[in-house]
Design an enzyme around this catalytic site. Structure first.
Site, PDB file in Angstrom:
ATOM      1  N   ASN A 261      -3.460  -1.079  -1.106  1.00  0.00           N
ATOM      2  CA  ASN A 261      -4.416  -1.647  -0.152  1.00  0.00           C
ATOM      3  C   ASN A 261      -5.399  -2.532  -0.925  1.00  0.00           C
ATOM      4  OD1 ASN A 261      -6.836  -2.006   1.348  1.00  0.00           O
ATOM      5  ND2 ASN A 261      -6.214  -0.369   2.732  1.00  0.00           N
TER       6      ASN A 261
ATOM      7  N   ASP B 135      -7.956  -4.381   0.393  1.00  0.00           N
ATOM      8  CA  ASP B 135      -9.183  -4.688   1.159  1.00  0.00           C
ATOM      9  C   ASP B 135     -10.375  -5.000   0.252  1.00  0.00           C
ATOM     10  OD1 ASP B 135      -7.760  -4.046   3.416  1.00  0.00           O
ATOM     11  OD2 ASP B 135      -8.838  -2.182   3.841  1.00  0.00           O
ATOM     12  N   HIS B 136     -10.501  -4.185  -0.815  1.00  0.00           N
ATOM     13  CA  HIS B 136     -11.760  -4.280  -1.565  1.00  0.00           C
ATOM     14  C   HIS B 136     -11.779  -5.391  -2.613  1.00  0.00           C
ATOM     15  CE1 HIS B 136     -13.291  -1.308   0.958  1.00  0.00           C
ATOM     16  NE2 HIS B 136     -12.328  -0.457   0.665  1.00  0.00           N
TER      17      HIS B 136
ATOM     18  N   ARG C 160     -20.214 -12.565  -2.315  1.00  0.00           N
ATOM     19  CA  ARG C 160     -20.851 -13.815  -2.744  1.00  0.00           C
ATOM     20  C   ARG C 160     -20.378 -15.025  -1.952  1.00  0.00           C
ATOM     21  NH1 ARG C 160     -23.319 -14.232  -7.875  1.00  0.00           N
ATOM     22  NH2 ARG C 160     -24.538 -12.344  -8.148  1.00  0.00           N
TER      23      ARG C 160
ATOM     24  N   HIS D  42      -6.310  -4.062   5.909  1.00  0.00           N
ATOM     25  CA  HIS D  42      -6.924  -3.601   7.159  1.00  0.00           C
ATOM     26  C   HIS D  42      -7.769  -4.751   7.705  1.00  0.00           C
ATOM     27  CE1 HIS D  42      -9.389  -0.140   9.235  1.00  0.00           C
ATOM     28  NE2 HIS D  42      -9.089  -1.130  10.058  1.00  0.00           N
TER      29      HIS D  42
ATOM     30  N   ARG E 174     -10.210  -5.606   9.913  1.00  0.00           N
ATOM     31  CA  ARG E 174     -11.188  -4.945  10.782  1.00  0.00           C
ATOM     32  C   ARG E 174     -11.733  -5.903  11.831  1.00  0.00           C
ATOM     33  NH1 ARG E 174     -13.606  -0.098   9.833  1.00  0.00           N
ATOM     34  NH2 ARG E 174     -12.807   1.067   8.065  1.00  0.00           N
TER      35      ARG E 174
ATOM     36  N   ARG F 184     -15.137  -7.468   7.857  1.00  0.00           N
ATOM     37  CA  ARG F 184     -16.039  -7.230   6.725  1.00  0.00           C
ATOM     38  C   ARG F 184     -15.372  -7.474   5.380  1.00  0.00           C
ATOM     39  NH1 ARG F 184     -16.753  -0.745   7.125  1.00  0.00           N
ATOM     40  NH2 ARG F 184     -17.317  -1.308   9.248  1.00  0.00           N
ATOM     41  N   HIS F 185     -14.052  -7.335   5.316  1.00  0.00           N
ATOM     42  CA  HIS F 185     -13.387  -7.654   4.048  1.00  0.00           C
ATOM     43  C   HIS F 185     -12.214  -8.615   4.297  1.00  0.00           C
ATOM     44  CE1 HIS F 185     -11.204  -4.096   5.366  1.00  0.00           C
ATOM     45  NE2 HIS F 185     -12.080  -3.241   4.883  1.00  0.00           N
TER      46      HIS F 185
ATOM     47  N   GLU G 249      -2.993  -2.918   8.906  1.00  0.00           N
ATOM     48  CA  GLU G 249      -3.741  -1.857   9.591  1.00  0.00           C
ATOM     49  C   GLU G 249      -4.695  -2.503  10.582  1.00  0.00           C
ATOM     50  OE1 GLU G 249      -4.023   1.659   6.278  1.00  0.00           O
ATOM     51  OE2 GLU G 249      -5.699   0.261   6.428  1.00  0.00           O
TER      52      GLU G 249
ATOM     53  N   THR H  79     -15.988   3.624   6.170  1.00  0.00           N
ATOM     54  CA  THR H  79     -14.534   3.539   6.061  1.00  0.00           C
ATOM     55  C   THR H  79     -13.962   4.376   7.205  1.00  0.00           C
ATOM     56  OG1 THR H  79     -12.619   3.798   4.596  1.00  0.00           O
ATOM     57  CG2 THR H  79     -14.337   5.497   4.447  1.00  0.00           C
ATOM     58  N   THR H  80     -12.655   4.397   7.338  1.00  0.00           N
ATOM     59  CA  THR H  80     -12.034   5.135   8.441  1.00  0.00           C
ATOM     60  C   THR H  80     -12.386   6.623   8.332  1.00  0.00           C
ATOM     61  OG1 THR H  80     -10.241   3.547   8.311  1.00  0.00           O
ATOM     62  CG2 THR H  80      -9.856   5.522   9.635  1.00  0.00           C
TER      63      THR H  80
ATOM     64  N   GLU I 209       1.223   7.914   9.495  1.00  0.00           N
ATOM     65  CA  GLU I 209       0.564   8.024   8.193  1.00  0.00           C
ATOM     66  C   GLU I 209      -0.445   9.155   8.320  1.00  0.00           C
ATOM     67  OE1 GLU I 209      -0.712   4.482   6.077  1.00  0.00           O
ATOM     68  OE2 GLU I 209      -2.478   5.532   5.315  1.00  0.00           O
TER      69      GLU I 209
ATOM     70  N   HIS J 127      -5.438   7.644   2.305  1.00  0.00           N
ATOM     71  CA  HIS J 127      -6.885   7.561   2.464  1.00  0.00           C
ATOM     72  C   HIS J 127      -7.599   8.461   1.463  1.00  0.00           C
ATOM     73  CE1 HIS J 127     -10.329   5.818   4.431  1.00  0.00           C
ATOM     74  NE2 HIS J 127     -10.944   6.922   4.070  1.00  0.00           N
TER      75      HIS J 127
ATOM     76  N   GLY K 299      -5.928   2.329  -1.972  1.00  0.00           N
ATOM     77  CA  GLY K 299      -6.655   1.085  -2.185  1.00  0.00           C
ATOM     78  C   GLY K 299      -7.869   1.221  -3.068  1.00  0.00           C
ATOM     79  N   HIS K 300      -8.891   1.870  -2.546  1.00  0.00           N
ATOM     80  CA  HIS K 300     -10.198   1.875  -3.199  1.00  0.00           C
ATOM     81  C   HIS K 300     -10.113   2.301  -4.665  1.00  0.00           C
ATOM     82  CE1 HIS K 300     -14.264   3.467  -4.109  1.00  0.00           C
ATOM     83  NE2 HIS K 300     -14.617   2.353  -3.490  1.00  0.00           N
TER      84      HIS K 300
END
Ligand SMILES: CC(=O)[C@@H](O)[C@H](O)COP(=O)(O)O
Ligand SMILES: NCC(=O)COP(=O)(O)O
Length: 243
Positions: free
Chosen positions: A9, A11-12, A20, A45, A47, A51-52, A72, A102-103, A153, A193, A215-216
Site C-alpha cells: 500500500n 498511500d503514505h 508540501r 486507497h 479516499r 488526503r493522500h 480500496e 485511518t480505517t 480482506e 491493516h 503499507g504504513h
C-alpha cells in the site's frame, strides 16, 4: 511451503508528497520500485477527501503498473463510477469516516447486504474482482459470501493495536477462526491493516491467507532505511558547490 502474496500500500508516499504540495515523492515511481523489489500488487486507497492518493495517481497507475492494482474505496456512487472507469484488477470495499486517522473497523456488510451486493455486481461487470474489508466476524463473513464477492480482506487492526500479549493472542485467535471459517465456505481470504515487522509472522503463518496488504510500516521503514544515503547525497552536493 505455500506461497503468500504481498500487496504494498503506497498511500503514505502520497501523504509525504501532499504535505508540501510538491510532485515528489511520486506514488507512481514508488509503485515501480515496490514491484521491482517483489511486490505482488499495489494497493491504493482513494479516499473521498483525497488526503493522500489522488485521482491522477490512480489514472497513471492504471497504465503503468506491471502487477495489478487493488483499489480500496468506500461504497459510494462517486467511487463506483471511478472504479468502473479504471477497471482495476481488484477493488476492496472499505468503510470510511471523514474524521478518522485511518480505517477503524471492518465494513458493515450484513446490515446493508443489498447495497454491497449491487456494488459487487457493478464491479464484477467490468471485470474487477471484489474484496470486502471486514472484521473476523461470522455474521459479516456469511454476508460477504452472500454478496457474491469472491474475496474478503480480514481486518487485522485490532490485533495490531493490542496492548498486551493476552489481548494480541485473543485477537489472533479470533482472526484465525474467521480466516478458517471464511476459507471453509469458499471465500478467498486476504488480510491487512496495521501489520508491521514485529507482528506480521503469526498472521503470515495462517495457510489459508492468500495475500497481505501492508503499507504504513513499509513506507516508514523505507524512510528510515533511506535516510543515510539521502543525507550523504545532500552533503556531497553542498560540498561540491564549494569545491
Ligand atoms: C482499508 C485499510 O485497511 C487500509 O487501506 C487503510 O484504510 C489505508 O488507509 P490509510 O492509508 O488512509 O490509513
Ligand atoms: N488494507 C490494508 C492496507 O492496505 C494497508 O494498511 P496499513 O499497513 O497501511 O495499515
Amino acid at each position: 511451503m505455500k506461497d503468500i502474496l504481498l500487496g504494498v500500500n503506497i498511500d503514505h508516499i502520497a501523504t509525504i508528497r501532499n504535505a508540501r504540495g510538491t510532485h515528489y515523492p511520486d506514488p507512481v515511481h514508488a509503485a515501480a520500485v515496490a514491484e521491482h523489489a517483489g511486490a505482488d500488487g499495489i494497493t491504493v486507497h482513494l479516499r473521498e477527501d483525497r488526503r493522500h492518493i489522488k485521482d491522477r495517481d490512480v489514472n497513471l497507475l492504471k497504465d503503468t503498473l506491471a502487477t495489478r492494482m487493488n483499489l480500496e474505496m468506500a461504497v459510494t456512487e462517486e467511487m463506483l463510477a471511478i472504479a468502473e472507469n479504471i477497471k482495476p484488477a481488484f477493488c476492496c470495499l472499505v468503510p470510511e469516516k471523514r474524521e478518522e486517522l485511518t480505517t477503524e473497523g471492518g465494513l458493515e456488510v450484513a446490515g446493508q447486504l443489498d447495497k454491497i451486493t449491487a456494488a459487487v455486481q457493478r464491479l464484477e461487470a467490468v471485470g474487477t474482482q471484489v474484496s470486502l474489508f471486514i472484521d473476523a466476524d461470522k455474521a459479516q463473513i456469511d454476508a460477504a459470501k452472500a454478496s457474491g464477492a469472491p474475496y474478503i480482506e480480514i481486518h487485522t487492526g485490532c490485533y495490531a493495536d493490542a496492548t498486551t500479549e493476552t489481548e494480541a493472542e485473543q485477537e489472533l485467535e479470533r482472526i484465525r477462526q474467521g480466516v478458517q471459517y471464511a476459507h471453509s465456505i469458499g471465500l478467498k481470504v486476504n488480510a491487512g491493516h496495521g501489520l508491521h515487522y514485529h507482528n506480521v509472522k503469526p498472521i503470515a503463518a495462517m495457510p489459508e491467507i492468500i495475500e497481505l496488504n501492508i503499507g504504513h510500516a513499509i513506507i516508514a521503514r523505507a524512510a528510515i532505511d533511506g535516510l543515510a544515503n539521502a543525507v550523504a547525497d545532500m552533503k556531497r552536493l553542498m560540498l561540491e558547490a564549494r569545491s
